[in-house]
Design an enzyme around this catalytic site. Structure first.
Site, PDB file in Angstrom:
ATOM      1  N   PHE A 283     -18.591  39.212 -14.835  1.00  0.00           N
ATOM      2  CA  PHE A 283     -18.400  38.368 -13.643  1.00  0.00           C
ATOM      3  C   PHE A 283     -18.932  39.134 -12.437  1.00  0.00           C
ATOM      4  O   PHE A 283     -18.423  40.195 -12.087  1.00  0.00           O
ATOM      5  CB  PHE A 283     -16.932  37.996 -13.397  1.00  0.00           C
TER       6      PHE A 283
ATOM      7  N   ASP B 266     -20.784  47.616 -10.589  1.00  0.00           N
ATOM      8  CA  ASP B 266     -20.103  46.613  -9.766  1.00  0.00           C
ATOM      9  C   ASP B 266     -18.621  46.994  -9.712  1.00  0.00           C
ATOM     10  O   ASP B 266     -17.864  46.730 -10.645  1.00  0.00           O
ATOM     11  CB  ASP B 266     -20.297  45.219 -10.354  1.00  0.00           C
TER      12      ASP B 266
ATOM     13  N   LYS C  54     -14.306  42.878  -1.845  1.00  0.00           N
ATOM     14  CA  LYS C  54     -12.878  42.591  -1.934  1.00  0.00           C
ATOM     15  C   LYS C  54     -12.026  43.482  -1.018  1.00  0.00           C
ATOM     16  O   LYS C  54     -11.957  43.227   0.165  1.00  0.00           O
ATOM     17  CB  LYS C  54     -12.437  42.631  -3.398  1.00  0.00           C
TER      18      LYS C  54
HETATM   19  C1  PLP Z   1     -14.974  38.976  -7.086  1.00  0.00           C
HETATM   20  C2  PLP Z   1     -16.114  39.680  -7.703  1.00  0.00           C
HETATM   21  C3  PLP Z   1     -17.427  39.460  -7.272  1.00  0.00           C
HETATM   22  C4  PLP Z   1     -17.787  38.410  -6.243  1.00  0.00           C
HETATM   23  O1  PLP Z   1     -17.150  38.595  -5.021  1.00  0.00           O
HETATM   24  P1  PLP Z   1     -17.069  37.371  -3.960  1.00  0.00           P
HETATM   25  O2  PLP Z   1     -16.567  38.029  -2.712  1.00  0.00           O
HETATM   26  O3  PLP Z   1     -16.098  36.385  -4.530  1.00  0.00           O
HETATM   27  O4  PLP Z   1     -18.434  36.819  -3.838  1.00  0.00           O
HETATM   28  C5  PLP Z   1     -18.433  40.214  -7.839  1.00  0.00           C
HETATM   29  N1  PLP Z   1     -18.169  41.125  -8.790  1.00  0.00           N
HETATM   30  C6  PLP Z   1     -16.912  41.351  -9.245  1.00  0.00           C
HETATM   31  C7  PLP Z   1     -16.685  42.391 -10.295  1.00  0.00           C
HETATM   32  C8  PLP Z   1     -15.851  40.627  -8.733  1.00  0.00           C
HETATM   33  O5  PLP Z   1     -14.615  40.821  -9.207  1.00  0.00           O
END
Ligand code: PLP
Length: 408
Positions: free
Chosen positions: A147, A232, A261
């Site tokens: 994700f 990520d 986040k």
């Molecule tokens: C939440 C998340 C994203 C995307 O972040 P948004 O601020 O919702 O666009 C990307 N990578 C990971 C691992 C995430 O948990």
């Protein structure tokens, strides 16, 4: 005359959303009106322990005093300049964030998906300018069940059909391999590969933790193959797992770290691509940008977040409280919990499917004053604010046991 919205009941407010809000979410039936620390309060005054913490955007709890103060102070001085001009908060933020993450350059953005998109652009540009990949041939290797966000390019390499179906045509240039499989990764990487992009722990997939040695293997493999390792850390980073970055559990240093986040302290969206100078120097004026990225309010809040993490207090709390969480979940094995995976104050809990879907368990927990979110199937994710107390965490575990063993 209609009553002010604060006087409307949950049911009225939920109905009012129906005709005007796009139905891209299916929220639990709770309408939150205020929050403090690990607790939220609904419009009728009902109190809930927040065990989701905005998918880790609220690592420091709701309205952490140091973060609220930093935001207030900045609101009174300067909020937005665009990057057409310098602002007096951005350089300090970038310096502190680079130092915290062991990198030396920062590209500020807003949302997580933008950080991922920016990381992809930087990796491709690096592939052409530095590695010498033939024009428009760069590939990026990613993991199944990833994700990384919701843009058209990012869903192009999702393996979740719900996230993809109906949104094509998709962006080419991505190769998908199973997660936690170094041999498959090795086979997918070739001379066109600009980067390997993975989550050090797959959050949305259900807090899936790779075997020990996987991240080290990814580091060695990408170094050997002459491509970038992009981690990520948008959900796994910034204290959640007991370290500033989840890759630190294997003492691995990626070439590029994506953050988001919690970087915005639960106040404003703040994200960043943090990397070595060798990588980020591929961007020149005009090649990439964002109107809001690096704005002074974001920089002030982001700096206050970095200050909290510099003390190590939150990483320590995640480790200590994580022990309580793990012990509690261990004790529930066979009592409604089929299995769990946890690192720091973060767990994916597989509920016995006979007890209901993750959604149903989440609704039962809500009625008992605990807010969580299912990921998929019978898996729920626990990720309370790192400010939660041991007693509050024990209380949540007790409620989970009650819901799983007695139903409700
Ligand atoms: C939440 C998340 C994203 C995307 O972040 P948004 O601020 O919702 O666009 C990307 N990578 C990971 C691992 C995430 O948990």
């Amino acid at each position: 005359m209609t009553a002010p919205s604060s006087h409307r009941t949950s049911a009225e407010l939920i109905l009012a959303e129906e005709p005007v809000l796009a139905h891209n979410y299916h929220p639990l039936p709770v309408v939150v009106a205020r929050a403090e620390g690990a607790w939220v309060e609904d419009v009728e005054g009902g109190r809930y322990l927040d065990m989701l913490a905005g998918y880790s955007a609220l690592n420091f709890g709701h309205r952490h005093p140091a973060l609220i103060e930093a935001a207030h102070r900045q609101l009174d001085r300067l909020t937005l300049t665009s990057r057409a001009f310098h602002n007096d908060r951005l350089a300090g933020f970038a310096e502190r964030l680079a130092a915290l993450t062991g990198t030396d350059m920062v590209l500020p953005m807003n949302t997580g998906a933008e950080a991922v998109e920016s990381g992809i652009k930087v990796a491709r540009k690096w592939g052409y300018d530095v590695k010498g990949v033939p024009a428009d041939r760069a590939t990026i290797v990613v993991a199944a069940d990833n994700f990384h966000g919701r843009t058209t390019t990012i869903v192009s390499f999702s393996t979740d059909e719900t996230a993809r179906a109906g949104f094509g045509p998709f962006t080419p240039g991505f190769r998908i391999v199973p997660y936690n499989d170094l041999a498959a990764l090795e086979a997918a990487v070739d001379e066109t590969t600009a980067a390997v992009l993975i989550e050090p722990i797959q959050g949305e997939a259900g807090v899936v933790i790779p075997d020990d040695g996987y991240l080290t293997g990814v580091r060695e493999l990408t170094r050997r193959a002459g491509c970038l390792f992009v981690a990520d850390e948008i959900q796994s980073g910034l204290g959640r797992t007991g370290r500033t970055l989840a890759v630190e559990h294997e003492s691995v240093v990626p070439d590029v770290v994506l953050l988001g986040k919690a970087l915005g302290g639960g106040i404003v969206p703040v994200s960043a691509v943090a990397a070595s100078r060798d990588v980020l120097r591929v961007l020149h004026p005009g090649e990439h940008g964002s109107t809001f990225g690096g704005n002074p309010l974001a920089a002030a809040v982001g700096t206050a977040v970095v200050e909290l993490l510099e003390t190590g207090e939150f990483q320590r709390r995640a480790t200590e409280l994580g022990g309580i969480l793990r012990d509690g979940l261990e004790g529930l094995i066979g009592k409604g919990v089929a299995g769990y995976r946890s690192r720091g104050l973060w767990a994916g809990v597989d509920v016995d499917p006979a007890l209901g879907t993750g959604r149903e368990v989440s609704e039962r927990l809500m009625r008992e004053g605990i807010l969580v979110k299912d990921t998929h199937g019978s898996t729920i994710r626990l990720a309370p604010p790192l400010t939660i107390t041991a007693e509050e965490l024990q209380e949540a575990l007790g409620t989970l046991e009650k819901v799983l063993t007695q139903g409700s």
